[in-house]
Design an enzyme around this catalytic site. Structure first.
Site, PDB file in Angstrom:
ATOM      1  N   GLU A 142       1.198  -3.887  13.346  1.00 21.25           N
ATOM      2  CA  GLU A 142       1.946  -4.705  12.345  1.00 21.25           C
ATOM      3  C   GLU A 142       3.235  -5.164  12.915  1.00 21.25           C
ATOM      4  OE1 GLU A 142       2.607  -1.645   9.468  1.00 21.25           O
ATOM      5  OE2 GLU A 142       0.378  -1.604   8.721  1.00 21.25           O
ATOM      6  N   ALA A 186       5.936  13.189   0.934  1.00 21.76           N
ATOM      7  CA  ALA A 186       6.933  14.165   1.383  1.00 21.76           C
ATOM      8  C   ALA A 186       7.144  15.412   0.967  1.00 21.76           C
ATOM      9  CB  ALA A 186       8.186  13.633   1.250  1.00 21.76           C
ATOM     10  N   HIS A 218       9.834  -6.757   1.073  1.00 24.68           N
ATOM     11  CA  HIS A 218       8.389  -6.850   1.589  1.00 24.68           C
ATOM     12  C   HIS A 218       8.172  -8.426   1.598  1.00 24.68           C
ATOM     13  CE1 HIS A 218       4.394  -6.759   3.209  1.00 24.68           C
ATOM     14  NE2 HIS A 218       4.695  -5.708   3.617  1.00 24.68           N
ATOM     15  N   ALA A 239       0.500   3.247  -0.861  1.00 27.30           N
ATOM     16  CA  ALA A 239       0.658   2.606   0.772  1.00 27.30           C
ATOM     17  C   ALA A 239      -0.584   2.079   1.315  1.00 27.30           C
ATOM     18  CB  ALA A 239       1.256   3.781   1.687  1.00 27.30           C
ATOM     19  N   GLN A 240      -0.386   0.894   2.144  1.00 22.99           N
ATOM     20  CA  GLN A 240      -1.602   0.351   2.398  1.00 22.99           C
ATOM     21  C   GLN A 240      -1.930   0.366   4.214  1.00 22.99           C
ATOM     22  OE1 GLN A 240      -2.109  -3.718   1.224  1.00 22.99           O
ATOM     23  NE2 GLN A 240      -2.197  -3.218  -1.215  1.00 22.99           N
ATOM     24  N   HIS A 245      10.898  -3.239  -1.534  1.00 22.95           N
ATOM     25  CA  HIS A 245       9.694  -2.252  -1.007  1.00 22.95           C
ATOM     26  C   HIS A 245      10.210  -1.056  -0.677  1.00 22.95           C
ATOM     27  CE1 HIS A 245       5.940  -1.636   0.909  1.00 22.95           C
ATOM     28  NE2 HIS A 245       6.549  -1.528   1.929  1.00 22.95           N
ATOM     29  N   GLU A 267      11.682   9.071   1.420  1.00 23.96           N
ATOM     30  CA  GLU A 267      12.535   7.806   1.139  1.00 23.96           C
ATOM     31  C   GLU A 267      13.705   7.843   0.536  1.00 23.96           C
ATOM     32  OE1 GLU A 267      10.202   4.450  -0.517  1.00 23.96           O
ATOM     33  OE2 GLU A 267      11.870   3.323  -0.857  1.00 23.96           O
ATOM     34  N   ARG A 272      10.657  -7.692   9.636  1.00 23.63           N
ATOM     35  CA  ARG A 272      10.451  -8.038   8.137  1.00 23.63           C
ATOM     36  C   ARG A 272      11.534  -8.771   7.548  1.00 23.63           C
ATOM     37  NH1 ARG A 272       7.680  -2.919   5.243  1.00 23.63           N
ATOM     38  NH2 ARG A 272       5.882  -3.661   6.452  1.00 23.63           N
ATOM     39  N   ARG A 285      13.783  -1.227   8.272  1.00 24.02           N
ATOM     40  CA  ARG A 285      12.919  -0.183   8.943  1.00 24.02           C
ATOM     41  C   ARG A 285      11.472  -0.930   9.383  1.00 24.02           C
ATOM     42  NH1 ARG A 285       7.822   1.445   6.351  1.00 24.02           N
ATOM     43  NH2 ARG A 285       8.462  -0.100   4.527  1.00 24.02           N
ATOM     44  N   SER A 287       4.703   6.110  -4.497  1.00 17.03           N
ATOM     45  CA  SER A 287       4.651   5.178  -3.450  1.00 17.03           C
ATOM     46  C   SER A 287       3.523   5.526  -2.492  1.00 17.03           C
ATOM     47  CB  SER A 287       6.086   4.752  -2.981  1.00 17.03           C
ATOM     48  OG  SER A 287       6.807   4.456  -3.858  1.00 17.03           O
TER      49      SER A 287
HETATM   50  C1  SIN Z   1       2.172  -2.803   4.529  1.00 18.39           C
HETATM   51  O1  SIN Z   1       1.129  -2.527   4.519  1.00 18.39           O
HETATM   52  O2  SIN Z   1       2.641  -3.800   4.925  1.00 18.39           O
HETATM   53  C2  SIN Z   1       3.517  -2.034   4.314  1.00 18.39           C
HETATM   54  C3  SIN Z   1       3.694  -0.927   5.555  1.00 18.39           C
HETATM   55  C4  SIN Z   1       5.087  -0.323   5.317  1.00 18.39           C
HETATM   56  O3  SIN Z   1       5.816  -0.677   4.404  1.00 18.39           O
HETATM   57  O4  SIN Z   1       5.257   0.444   6.084  1.00 18.39           O
END
Ligand code: SIN
Length: 536
Positions: free
Chosen positions: A129, A31, A249, A61-62, A354, A378, A295, A389, A57
């Protein structure tokens, strides 16, 4: 300003700040950096607590960034998925606005040099996802989105002459005069907000300080995600919304590491199963989308398997198999570091704090309720996430609002060019070892208490215990502005949770399991927290 002046900033050793900055950005995650680039050529100062971009963070991020760019996908469908998962509290106008602007922001990132994965025809590859109705996540080398995006932006920021970078410095307090922001108080990071801060004046301040996961003892967030932005803004009168909605998470790697490494949700998107010790897929009986349920539902299911002693694991061996190595190198590396071989055994998992859905209330231009103060990423509560989210909407929100904030400031900025003066900071200032020890002990206790009592499942008794705990904290730790901020943000989360007498999205109360039909978003100010904590 050139590289020479920036180096000087890092190395100076006395205290004097007299430069009236055009714009100050607090925080150097996605950001902060994206806003600075969009503000160029307006003189802008970024304040980074560590070296630029590290410990954020965004860097960790993945998954990637959600954007409706695949064949047959539409921003309206993306908005609908966002609204459906948000537990009735998403601001629908914001959801439509964000999803509509996604494509342009992905184009920006490509121009800044982000190497998103492409197929043989040169089209962006998309992951799936949870709770997305289609493949929609742009990614880098499978699970390296955050690190790759940050590397590209850091390089671009360093080559942008209008951006001044101050590193190893933290902001713990904002300055306000009458109704408007006047600047920020800064400390060398090592001082942890003890002693005197120095004012850095600026009439336009953007808080991009990230989330608050580190207020919980189990988190996927770095230790800089302490929620200080909320406390700083609240102390000068800003309105905070929905602080009780903390996203846990479901698949943090459970290996006694703090912070806990993440096993990205994209693994489940590629077919990985959630199983217990007996190898049973426990999500199948809980939700029609099984592992790809929203989630909050998955996090609670994992939590219950663990509490019942049945255990919880992410099985990639029989699903993704050897492709893990190429498509999820970060997860493989993190598992190996924790002594787990994900190609041969299921990964032990646990829910971990998370993401914070709420934060500083902002409008469609990222403006807070204080003149001259914007919030991005965030730390902001734009209304996009509601009570839960949608995965990979956070990096999208950060870039969309960074662009909007920059446009808003360009519209207001004086055209008068400003001279940059040198910036000096007393790098020698540190916290006393005795107070530091006390502080570390108290912060550890706060984090454990928050995870136990204000975690995945909550009830009145636990919330009241947490309130008492925060009330009884040793006054000495409040000598540190950093600790004071952490406690205040914890109080906001707690007050929101105490007053939401229902279960909705990530806020689940075992003593109030139903949704209240008429429930609305939470709005709190500093006075509300004081009133709650002064009640007997
Ligand atoms: C994840 O890679 O599981 C996290 C993605 C997210 O929190 O938006």
């Amino acid at each position: 300003m050139g590289q020479k002046s920036r180096n000087k900033t890092k190395q100076s050793a006395t205290s004097s700040y007299d430069f009236q900055h055009e714009v100050i950005i607090v925080g150097a995650g996605l950001a902060g950096l994206f806003t600075a680039l969009k503000l160029s050529p307006l003189p802008t100062t970024i304040i980074a607590a560590k070296s630029l971009g590290s410990g954020t963070s965004s860097h960790w991020a993945q998954g990637g960034i959600a954007a409706a760019i695949g064949e047959g996908d539409k921003p309206e469908t993306h908005a609908t998925d966002t609204i459906n998962v948000g537990a009735g509290l998403v601001d629908e106008n914001i959801a439509h606005l964000v999803t509509k602007e996604a494509n342009d922001r992905i184009e920006d990132l490509l121009k800044y040099g982000v190497p998103f994965d492409k197929d043989l025809e040169g089209k962006l590859q998309l992951s799936k996802e949870a709770a997305h109705s289609t493949r929609r996540i742009v990614r880098v080398e499978g699970d390296r989105a955050g690190a790759a995006i940050m590397a590209a932006l850091i390089e671009t920021v360093k080559n942008t002459p209008s951006i001044r970078i101050i590193e190893q410095v933290e902001v713990h307090k904002l300055a306000k005069k009458d109704r408007s922001i006047e600047g920020v108080y800064i400390w060398p990071s090592a001082a942890k907000g003890t002693g005197e801060g120095t004012i850095l004046k600026g009439k336009k301040v953007i808080l991009a300080t990230g989330g608050c996961g580190y207020l919980f003892s189990k988190t996927t967030n770095p230790n800089m995600a302490r929620g200080e932005g909320i406390a700083m803004a609240a102390q000068i009168g800003a309105v905070i919304s929905d602080p009780e909605f903390i996203q846990f998470h479901p698949t943090a790697i459970d290996a006694e590491l703090d912070p806990a490494p993440l096993a990205t949700e994209a693994l489940r998107g590629e077919g990985a199963h959630l199983v217990n010790k007996k190898g049973e897929r426990f999500m199948v009986d809980i939700h029609e989308s099984a592992e790809l349920a929203p989630r909050d539902i998955v996090a609670r299911a994992v939590d219950r398997e663990l509490k019942s002693g049945r255990g919880a694991y992410l099985d990639c061996v029989n699903t993704i198999g050897r492709a893990m190595k190429d498509h999820f190198p970060t997860v493989v590396k993190k598992c190996k570091e924790a002594g787990i071989d994900p190609l041969k055994e299921p990964i032990p998992i646990a829910p971990a704090a998370h993401f914070q859905m709420g934060g500083i209330v902002t409008d469609a231009n990222g403006r807070s309720t204080i003149d001259g103060l914007w919030a991005c990423g965030e730390v902001a509560s734009t209304g996009l996430h509601g009570g839960n989210r949608l995965a990979s909407n956070s990096l999208l929100e950060a870039v969309v609002f960074a662009n909007r904030i920059a446009a808003d400031i360009h519209n207001q900025a004086s055209r008068r060019p400003q001279e940059a003066t040198s910036i000096n900071i007393d790098n020698e200032q540190t916290i006393s070892p005795k107070l530091d020890e006390k502080l570390n002990k108290s912060i550890k206790a706060i984090r454990e208490m928050m995870f136990q009592n204000v975690g995945v499942e909550r009830d009145k008794k636990g919330l009241e215990e947490a309130k008492k705990f925060l009330k009884d904290l040793e006054p000495e730790i409040l000598e540190s502005e950093k600790a004071k901020n952490m406690c205040l943000t914890a109080k906001f989360i707690l007050t929101g949770a105490i007053n939401r007498l229902e279960s909705r999205g990530s806020h689940y109360r075992t003593d109030k399991t139903e949704k209240i039909k008429t429930a609305k978003r939470t709005y709190l100010k500093l006075d509300d927290i004081e009133n709650e904590f002064n009640k007997s």
